[in-house]
Design an enzyme around this catalytic site. Structure first.
Site, PDB file in Angstrom:
ATOM      1  N   ASP A   1       0.658  -0.912  -0.395  1.00 22.23           N
ATOM      2  CA  ASP A   1       0.176  -0.270  -0.041  1.00 22.23           C
ATOM      3  C   ASP A   1       0.805   1.176  -0.408  1.00 22.23           C
ATOM      4  OD1 ASP A   1       0.567  -0.065   2.380  1.00 22.23           O
ATOM      5  OD2 ASP A   1      -0.799  -0.035   3.856  1.00 22.23           O
TER       6      ASP A   1
ATOM      7  N   TYR B   1      12.145   2.643  -1.831  1.00 24.80           N
ATOM      8  CA  TYR B   1      11.089   1.566  -1.901  1.00 24.80           C
ATOM      9  C   TYR B   1      10.286   1.497  -1.830  1.00 24.80           C
ATOM     10  CZ  TYR B   1       7.462  -2.509   0.153  1.00 24.80           C
ATOM     11  OH  TYR B   1       7.290  -3.008   0.309  1.00 24.80           O
TER      12      TYR B   1
END
Length: 357
Positions: free
Chosen positions: A138, A163
């Site tokens: 998410d 990331y």
């Protein structure tokens, strides 16, 4: 029509979520075969899978997802028609200080797998039945305020860490291979996972190990960062549903319906340990909580709207936060060797508080 996997290649199957998926899948579908491909970097452990040794429907291969020829060989040799892609660099703090590995593994590695799948499944096998499932996060959606609606599958991407940006890129590449080449893909974006086998640099297992040792548990900033916590086998049940009954080319968000602040999570763990060890010299364990400077670019809130997977595929998380956290704590209390191992490589001076990505 339900898709029926028979031979699966699971990348990153010796890591946290991948390990749990392999155990879950083989217990649920003992007539199928799984090949695990894992490079056994710092967060992957073959010992997670040792109990499966000798089973005729399990095989482990040490290797890199960037090795396209190896992946092609495995797909052909095992007559593999289903690839479940967990392999990723996933620790946000590591990505802040060393982003190169994240771009290499999460972007180039995913592309390498897609090229191998396209070559074997489409170019050589002329589009026979197959499925490529991509496991994402998410965090690709960015951050939310306290009053913003939860992330849906149509929320614009706005990644805030190297990331998250690398995972966002990999999501787009998977989508492109479906739309451009006709590769049968599905993608899932999950909220923060927790449960057995999680590498002890992440928030929950390191908090547990620190509290048991009587060490301070630092909390970033004010501790009011909010995450939607998802028990790992609830995540794996969601992936199972997507692979077998999800629509090709679709993305599904998997959440735990369980928003918690970091501080509340740690207070809950402290209370559980107080109950289990009432005579411990560290009771009450919350006295071990300390506050440290927040990390750069720390997202304030993540929240998943999982109505799509619930309505289309009949998904619902089975674990509550209390039940899942209790199961997780009990597992780490039994498997003390997992978090006491000498080879554990912690990251940064406040490793005990790093969040899972």
């Amino acid at each position: 029509m339900t898709y029926q996997p028979k031979n699966l290649l699971v990348t990153g199957g010796a890591g946290f979520i991948g390990t749990n998926f392999v155990h879950y899948w083989l217990a649920s579908y003992p007539d199928t075969h799984i090949t695990v491909l894992d490079a056994l970097t710092y967060a992957g452990r073959y010992s997670n899978l040792e109990s499966l040794e000798g089973q005729p429907n399990f095989r482990f291969v040490k290797g890199d997802i960037l090795d396209q020829s190896l992946v092609e060989h495995l797909l052909r040799e095992g007559n593999i028609e289903t690839l479940v892609h967990f392999a990723a660099e996933s620790h946000v703090d590591r990505s802040i200080y060393g982003p190169d590995a994240f771009l290499r593994t999460n972007i180039d590695g995913t592309h390498s797998l897609l090229k191998a799948a396209k070559k074997v499944w489409l170019d050589e096998n002329k589009g026979g039945e197959h499925r490529f499932h991509h496991v994402s996060t998410d965090e690709v959606y960015g951050t939310l305020s306290a009053t913003d609606p939860a992330f849906t599958e149509t929320t614009p991407y706005a990644p805030n860490s190297p990331y998250a940006a690398s995972k966002a890129a990999s999501d787009h590449i998977v989508r492109a291979y479906q739309h451009t080449y006709g590769l049968n893909t599905t993608t899932s974006n999950c909220s923060n996972n927790y449960g057995p086998y999680q590498y002890p640099e992440k928030l929950i297992p390191l908090a547990i190990s620190s509290l048991l040792r009587g060490k301070a548990v630092p909390i970033y900033g004010d501790g009011q960062q909010i995450r939607d916590w998802l028990y790992v086998d609830d995540h794996n049940r969601g992936i199972d549903l997507i692979i077998r009954t999800g629509r090709v080319g679709e993305t599904y968000n998997i959440g735990g319906n369980n928003e918690q602040t970091n501080l509340n999570l740690i207070h809950t763990l402290c209370a559980l340990l107080d109950e289990r060890f009432p005579t411990s010299p560290h009771v009450p364990h919350q006295h071990l909580i300390t506050y440290v400077t927040d990390r750069p670019g720390h997202d304030r809130r993540y929240a998943i709207d999982n109505r799509k997977i619930c309505q289309e595929l009949g998904y619902n998380p089975a674990e509550t936060f209390q039940s899942g956290l209790a199961k997780t704590l009990d597992w780490y209390l039994i498997h003390t060797h997992f978090w006491q191992a000498d080879e554990i490589q912690l990251f940064g001076s406040h490793a005990a508080v790093k969040e899972p990505a």
